[in-house]
Motif scaffolding. Structure first.
Motif, mmCIF file in Angstrom:
data_model
loop_
_atom_site.group_PDB
_atom_site.id
_atom_site.type_symbol
_atom_site.label_atom_id
_atom_site.label_comp_id
_atom_site.label_asym_id
_atom_site.label_seq_id
_atom_site.Cartn_x
_atom_site.Cartn_y
_atom_site.Cartn_z
ATOM 1 N N SER A 107 23.734 -7.036 38.328
ATOM 2 C CA SER A 107 23.508 -7.801 36.923
ATOM 3 C C SER A 107 23.495 -9.278 37.171
ATOM 4 N N LEU A 108 22.732 -9.729 36.379
ATOM 5 C CA LEU A 108 22.595 -11.294 36.619
ATOM 6 C C LEU A 108 22.980 -11.764 35.059
ATOM 7 N N GLN A 109 23.812 -10.832 34.231
ATOM 8 C CA GLN A 109 24.031 -11.114 32.982
ATOM 9 C C GLN A 109 24.930 -12.334 32.975
ATOM 10 N N GLY A 110 24.593 -13.196 32.089
ATOM 11 C CA GLY A 110 25.441 -14.493 31.968
ATOM 12 C C GLY A 110 24.697 -15.597 32.759
ATOM 13 N N LYS A 111 23.687 -15.362 33.714
ATOM 14 C CA LYS A 111 23.075 -16.322 34.616
ATOM 15 C C LYS A 111 21.954 -17.041 34.033
ATOM 16 N N ALA A 112 21.497 -18.210 34.622
ATOM 17 C CA ALA A 112 20.229 -18.608 34.163
ATOM 18 C C ALA A 112 19.514 -18.987 35.283
ATOM 19 N N ALA A 113 18.182 -18.745 35.039
ATOM 20 C CA ALA A 113 17.268 -18.797 36.394
ATOM 21 C C ALA A 113 16.015 -19.870 35.875
ATOM 22 N N VAL A 114 15.490 -20.886 36.711
ATOM 23 C CA VAL A 114 14.655 -21.376 36.603
ATOM 24 C C VAL A 114 13.446 -20.956 37.740
ATOM 25 N N VAL A 115 12.154 -20.743 37.432
ATOM 26 C CA VAL A 115 11.079 -20.267 38.342
ATOM 27 C C VAL A 115 9.816 -21.174 37.985
#
Ligand code: NAD
Length: 261
Positions: A2-10
């Protein structure tokens, strides 16, 4: 995972590999900033689709990766909206093929700006936040061309080899901060970009679709099969997991055996 609570820039995620990466991270619960060019209505459909399909927040930034100030502003936009950037994927890229003596200056410079300098500006912008939180993942979409060359691609090969150097150097600098920095090195990946070349090549060379794929496009790729965007996204997702916390500063080939030659 899970990447819940995380933020990603692609970066460069309105198409191809970047779009698959963005959707894969969103599926695992990460809030996402997507970026890239294209038809405004189609981009908005993708953005809204990510929000409804995966119940995450998805922002779109039209930042031009050839402009350092816009790259930095894109990262700040994500930090402001999500309060953090935990995963950065430097993926935007362009290509131009020409012999060195005929290579247009503006194309050479644009390739270096978009494929290499943008990764520097975005990495520089995300590292302080990652350090302060003690966790981060920086994934650079490099290429088999970060490891080996092909003729007529001097700008692309130089940029991708540059990405390899950036990856290794930053990995050393942030190694104790629980931030990993890696490069994924795909061979030929089935994206709209590649698919569109097939009909013209069939006509120009009098070949079947199968011959174009095996003997022209995949000449260097021993499996004679394209890598898929889903396979690249799965590798990026693994790199984002805690199981991959000891993998840093590496060039990970996903190229059907190309660089084993
Ligand atoms: P693509 O053309 O489908 O996607 C490229 C993305 O970058 C698009 O979203 C496009 O809008 C964006 N982009 C281009 N210029 C930009 C700019 N100035 N500012 C912001 N965004 C910009 O291509 P792809 O095949 O998905 O390639 C993605 C990455 O993967 C690139 O770095 C490419 O070098 C690398 N790669 C691709 C292959 C392949 O066979 N397709 C193989 C190895 C590596």
């Amino acid at each position: 995972m899970s990447l819940q609570g995380k933020a990603a820039v692609v970066t460069g995620s309105t198409s191809g590999i970047g779009l698959a990466l963005a959707r894969t991270f969103a599926k695992e619960g990460a809030n996402i900033l997507i970026n890239g060019f294209g038809d405004a209505a189609a981009i908005e459909k993708e953005r809204a689709g990510i929000e409804t399909d995966f119940k995450v927040a998805c922002l779109y930034s039209p930042a031009d990766m050839s402009k350092g100030a816009e790259v930095t502003a894109m990262v700040r936009m994500a930090e402001q909206a999500f309060g953090r950037v935990d995963i950065l994927v430097n993926n935007a890229g362009i290509q131009h093929v020409a012999p060195i003596e005929e290579f247009p200056d503006d194309k050479w410079e644009a390739i270096i700006r978009i494929n290499l300098l943008a990764a520097f500006y975005a990495t520089k912008a995300v590292v302080p936040g990652m350090k302060s939180r003690g966790w981060g993942r920086i994934i650079n979409t490099a290429s088999a061309h970060a490891l080996v060359a092909s003729p007529f691609k001097s700008a692309y090969v130089a940029a991708k080899h540059g990405i390899a150097g950036l990856t290794k150097t930053v990995a050393l600098e942030v190694a104790k901060d629980h931030i990993t920095v890696n490069a994924i090195c795909p061979g030929y990946v089935w994206t709209p970009l590649v698919e569109k070349q097939i009909p013209d090549t069939m006509k120009a060379r009098g070949l079947t679709k199968e011959q174009v794929i095996a003997d022209v496009l995949l000449e260097a790729q021993p499996t004679k099969e394209f890598v898929t965007v889903e396979q690249v996204a799965a590798l990026a997702l693994f790199l984002s997991s805690d199981a991959a916390s000891s993998i840093t500063g590496t060039m990970l080939s996903i190229d059907g055996g190309w660089t084993a030659h």
